[in-house]
Enzyme design. Structure first.
Site, PDB file in Angstrom:
ATOM      1  N   GLY A  49       0.835  -1.195   0.000  1.00 25.61           N
ATOM      2  CA  GLY A  49       0.000   0.000   0.000  1.00 25.61           C
ATOM      3  C   GLY A  49       0.868   1.242   0.000  1.00 25.61           C
ATOM      4  CD  GLN A  54       3.291   5.761   3.023  1.00 26.06           C
ATOM      5  OE1 GLN A  54       2.359   5.235   2.428  1.00 26.06           O
ATOM      6  NE2 GLN A  54       4.253   5.051   3.576  1.00 26.06           N
ATOM      7  CB  CYS A  94       5.118   1.967   7.913  1.00 19.58           C
ATOM      8  SG  CYS A  94       4.603   3.486   7.078  1.00 19.58           S
ATOM      9  CG  LEU A  95       6.682   1.069   1.919  1.00 21.84           C
ATOM     10  CD1 LEU A  95       6.017   1.397   0.582  1.00 21.84           C
ATOM     11  CD2 LEU A  95       7.851   0.106   1.732  1.00 21.84           C
ATOM     12  CG  HIS A 136      -0.700   1.150   7.496  1.00 22.65           C
ATOM     13  ND1 HIS A 136       0.247   0.695   8.394  1.00 22.65           N
ATOM     14  CD2 HIS A 136      -0.017   1.912   6.605  1.00 22.65           C
ATOM     15  CE1 HIS A 136       1.441   1.169   8.057  1.00 22.65           C
ATOM     16  NE2 HIS A 136       1.312   1.911   6.961  1.00 22.65           N
ATOM     17  CD  GLU A 137      -1.372   2.397   2.947  1.00 23.52           C
ATOM     18  OE1 GLU A 137      -0.842   3.513   3.066  1.00 23.52           O
ATOM     19  OE2 GLU A 137      -0.724   1.336   2.976  1.00 23.52           O
ATOM     20  CG  HIS A 140       0.347   6.707   5.896  1.00 23.81           C
ATOM     21  ND1 HIS A 140       1.481   7.119   6.563  1.00 23.81           N
ATOM     22  CD2 HIS A 140       0.554   5.396   5.607  1.00 23.81           C
ATOM     23  CE1 HIS A 140       2.327   6.100   6.670  1.00 23.81           C
ATOM     24  NE2 HIS A 140       1.794   5.028   6.105  1.00 23.81           N
TER      25      HIS A 140
HETATM   26  O1  GNR Z   1       4.009  -2.649   2.619  1.00 24.79           O
HETATM   27  C1  GNR Z   1       3.368  -2.521   3.668  1.00 24.79           C
HETATM   28  N1  GNR Z   1       3.084  -3.616   4.413  1.00 24.79           N
HETATM   29  C2  GNR Z   1       2.222  -3.597   5.501  1.00 24.79           C
HETATM   30  C3  GNR Z   1       2.225  -4.704   6.338  1.00 24.79           C
HETATM   31  C4  GNR Z   1       1.376  -4.765   7.420  1.00 24.79           C
HETATM   32  C5  GNR Z   1       0.505  -3.711   7.663  1.00 24.79           C
HETATM   33  C6  GNR Z   1       0.500  -2.600   6.847  1.00 24.79           C
HETATM   34  C7  GNR Z   1       1.355  -2.549   5.763  1.00 24.79           C
HETATM   35  S1  GNR Z   1       1.321  -1.171   4.713  1.00 24.79           S
HETATM   36  C8  GNR Z   1       2.969  -1.177   4.128  1.00 24.79           C
HETATM   37  C9  GNR Z   1       3.167  -0.097   3.074  1.00 24.79           C
HETATM   38  C10 GNR Z   1       2.966   1.257   3.709  1.00 24.79           C
HETATM   39  O2  GNR Z   1       3.727   1.773   4.482  1.00 24.79           O
HETATM   40  N2  GNR Z   1       1.846   1.869   3.433  1.00 24.79           N
HETATM   41  O3  GNR Z   1       1.579   3.060   4.010  1.00 24.79           O
HETATM   42 NI    NI Z   2       2.669   3.109   5.863  1.00 25.76          NI
END
Ligand code: GNR
Ligand code: NI
Length: 170
Positions: A49, A54, A94-95, A136-137, A140
């Site tokens: 995601g 980001q 998270c990236l 999660h997104e 952000h």
């Molecule tokens: O790549 C991602 N893997 C992930 C694994 C578990 C819960 C959430 C994520 S999202 C993350 C990519 C990211 O940072 N998206 O904002």
């Molecule tokens: Ni993230």
């Protein structure tokens, strides 16, 4: 297409609350290109995601692909969680917080309403990993990171670890 650079914790720009996308602009070539660049950046990372926040674009859209074959790109514009139930714990990464993983408790099942990349309204129910990823997104877009669910002490340890990793990488 282009691979965009991803902001990293504790960059304060990640704390910006994103504003809604004007639906009239969804068809613009510049906006469509931005969606493709986000997908390319997510696949290259690799990640499942990526939220516009980001890549330092503070508008409410995100991309997700949780498929094994990386063959199901999904675009969510102005997403809203209209219903949620249950609880699940998932070890998140998270990236924007590279190399850190921690358990986060979120809703198990959510109902999401959003616009797709054609500007059409969509509404559906998600659970499991897809529900985790969408929550999660959307966090952000609201300036929130998964490390915010950790204790202040653990978050400080994460900040120090990232500073150290960057020093060694430099
Ligand atoms: O790549 C991602 N893997 C992930 C694994 C578990 C819960 C959430 C994520 S999202 C993350 C990519 C990211 O940072 N998206 O904002
Ligand atoms: Ni993230």
């Amino acid at each position: 297409m282009a691979i965009l650079s991803i902001l990293e914790f504790p960059d304060m720009r990640l704390r910006t609350k994103a504003v809604p996308v004007d639906p009239a602009t969804i068809g613009d070539p510049d906006f469509q290109r931005q969606l493709d660049d986000m997908l390319e950046t997510m696949y290259a990372a690799p990640g499942i995601g990526l939220a516009a926040s980001q890549i330092d674009v503070h508008q409410r859209f995100l991309v997700i692909d949780i498929s094994e074959e990386k063959s199901e790109p999904c675009v969510f514009i102005n997403p809203e969680i209209v219903d949620k139930s249950g609880e699940q714990v998932y070890q998140e990464g998270c990236l924007s917080v590279p190399g850190i993983y921690a358990d986060v408790t979120r809703a198990e099942t959510i109902t999401v309403r959003h616009l797709d990349r054609h500007g059409q309204v969509q509404e559906f129910q998600a659970d499991g990993l897809l529900a985790v990823c969408i929550q999660h997104e959307i966090d952000h877009l609201n300036g929130k990171l998964f490390v915010d669910y950790l204790s202040p002490l653990k978050r400080e340890m994460v900040r120090k670890k990232l500073t150290k990793m960057r020093k060694h990488a430099a």
